[in-house]
Motif scaffolding. Sequence first.
Motif, short mmCIF file in Angstrom:
data_model
loop_
_atom_site.label_atom_id
_atom_site.label_comp_id
_atom_site.label_asym_id
_atom_site.label_seq_id
_atom_site.Cartn_x
_atom_site.Cartn_y
_atom_site.Cartn_z
N ILE A 1 0.84 -1.21 0.00
CA ILE A 1 0.00 0.00 0.00
C ILE A 1 0.87 1.25 0.00
O ILE A 1 0.59 2.22 -0.73
N ALA A 2 1.93 1.25 0.81
CA ALA A 2 2.82 2.42 0.85
C ALA A 2 3.45 2.68 -0.51
O ALA A 2 3.57 3.83 -0.95
N GLU A 3 3.84 1.61 -1.19
CA GLU A 3 4.45 1.77 -2.51
C GLU A 3 3.44 2.29 -3.53
O GLU A 3 3.75 3.17 -4.34
N ARG A 4 2.24 1.77 -3.52
CA ARG A 4 1.23 2.19 -4.49
C ARG A 4 0.75 3.61 -4.26
O ARG A 4 0.44 4.33 -5.20
N THR A 5 0.65 4.01 -3.00
CA THR A 5 0.17 5.36 -2.70
C THR A 5 1.29 6.38 -2.72
O THR A 5 1.03 7.59 -2.81
N GLY A 6 2.53 5.91 -2.62
CA GLY A 6 3.66 6.84 -2.53
C GLY A 6 3.74 7.53 -1.19
O GLY A 6 4.45 8.53 -1.05
N ASP A 7 3.00 7.02 -0.21
CA ASP A 7 2.93 7.63 1.12
C ASP A 7 3.65 6.71 2.09
O ASP A 7 3.04 5.90 2.79
N ARG A 8 4.98 6.82 2.15
CA ARG A 8 5.78 5.91 2.95
C ARG A 8 5.45 5.91 4.44
O ARG A 8 5.45 4.86 5.09
N PRO A 9 5.15 7.08 5.05
CA PRO A 9 4.82 7.07 6.49
C PRO A 9 3.61 6.22 6.83
O PRO A 9 3.43 5.81 7.99
N LEU A 10 2.75 5.92 5.83
CA LEU A 10 1.58 5.10 6.11
C LEU A 10 1.96 3.69 6.54
O LEU A 10 1.19 3.03 7.24
N ALA A 11 3.11 3.22 6.11
CA ALA A 11 3.50 1.83 6.40
C ALA A 11 3.52 1.56 7.90
O ALA A 11 3.06 0.52 8.37
N ASP A 12 4.06 2.52 8.68
CA ASP A 12 4.12 2.32 10.13
C ASP A 12 2.72 2.25 10.74
O ASP A 12 2.44 1.42 11.61
N LYS A 13 1.82 3.13 10.28
CA LYS A 13 0.45 3.12 10.81
C LYS A 13 -0.28 1.84 10.42
O LYS A 13 -1.08 1.31 11.19
N LEU A 14 -0.01 1.36 9.23
CA LEU A 14 -0.70 0.16 8.75
C LEU A 14 -0.25 -1.10 9.48
O LEU A 14 -0.97 -2.09 9.51
N THR A 15 0.94 -1.07 10.06
CA THR A 15 1.42 -2.25 10.78
C THR A 15 1.07 -2.18 12.26
O THR A 15 1.44 -3.09 13.01
N SER A 16 0.35 -1.15 12.67
CA SER A 16 -0.07 -1.06 14.07
C SER A 16 -0.91 -2.27 14.44
O SER A 16 -1.80 -2.68 13.70
N GLY A 17 -0.64 -2.82 15.63
CA GLY A 17 -1.38 -4.00 16.08
C GLY A 17 -2.86 -3.76 16.25
O GLY A 17 -3.66 -4.69 16.23
N TRP A 18 -3.27 -2.49 16.46
CA TRP A 18 -4.69 -2.18 16.66
C TRP A 18 -5.44 -2.14 15.34
O TRP A 18 -6.68 -2.18 15.33
N GLY A 19 -4.74 -2.02 14.21
CA GLY A 19 -5.41 -2.08 12.91
C GLY A 19 -6.33 -0.91 12.61
O GLY A 19 -7.30 -1.07 11.87
N ALA A 20 -6.04 0.28 13.15
CA ALA A 20 -6.96 1.41 12.99
C ALA A 20 -7.23 1.73 11.52
O ALA A 20 -8.37 2.03 11.14
N LEU A 21 -6.20 1.68 10.67
CA LEU A 21 -6.39 2.02 9.25
C LEU A 21 -6.96 0.86 8.45
O LEU A 21 -7.47 1.06 7.35
#
Length: 375
Positions: A143-163
Amino acid sequence: MSPTVELTWDQVLSWRMDRHFLDRPRGVDPVQIVGRLSGVQAQVASSAELALAVRRAEREADVAGALFDRSLVKTWAMRGTLHLLRSEDAPAYLSLIASARTWLTPSWQREFATATQMEAIADAASAVLKGAVLTREELAREIAERTGDRPLADKLTSGWGALLKPLAWQGLLCNGISRGNRVTFTSPTTWLPTWKGLPEPDEAARAAIPAYLAAHGPAGPSGFNKWLTRGALRKLLTRRWFAELAEDGVLTPVRVEDETLYARTDDLDTLTTTTPTDRVRFLPGFDQYVLGPGTNDHRVLATARRGWVSRAAGWIAPIVVSRGQVAGTWKIDGSSLFVELFAESDPVARDAIEAERGVLEDALGERLTTSVVEV
């Protein structure tokens, strides 16, 4: 429409115990139980498995097999928590949860991601998950690669799964089969043979509301809304759905002591003929018996005892149910079963406690010694 059916809460709670399979009939499989209960919370997998096992005379509950053959699916659903759902039921529940659009509220966007980011995440997830099963880390990277939004990767790996939760609610993502202890995700479109996409909310309500009332009724629009979305659905909308189902004869208003609620019309005969029960059952943490009506429903759980069951960080304790009400809590530490009974509740017979210990021993495959205190 004035209710003509009069019920007591003792009748209702006894009826619910039967509808929750707490009479432990033979020949009921896990998929039937999950369907009847409108899902089983699965944040803690062992609690979900035990919730099914203690409702079956045979005790064994093959959750892994039902997930493997895809008659059950695990996904984020009610109140943002992981649930086991019957695959054919999932679209209706998810449609209603998604219709609240909670991820578009200003507070949610400030804390997690903007609406534009979420749209980009959804588009990327739809593309990468089709026909694929990815770990959380693999999905985040794609997802980070496709969106070009690298900071999203950390949020997407959060154990709570908010995104990831909004993706699940929109029918874009569900859990696949785990790789060892690593969670995987895939697309319902290619994972579930029965998947036909999400129905419109009005259509979904016609399926989801009667299904909820089949185990957790009688109840009203507010109770349904809190159970499904923590009250995020528009109140006028949920009231309209209930009223329309009543106009069509699917639901009937009933009077339960001082409240007017709704029951499925098909359930009126059994509701009115149910007699209060003295049945005692030990139910695991996060059980639907208390989550269905909510831990703030004082008819099931006394207000003064809510903190004993609904604990810090969203933890829901295992409960002792007697005469349809929560009469205590229990826990297992090593080979010891510790039971704490509420002093103000009706007495719970020692032989009933020992019988429930035997049920837990069968389900868990270990011998237990019992300690009982009044609190």
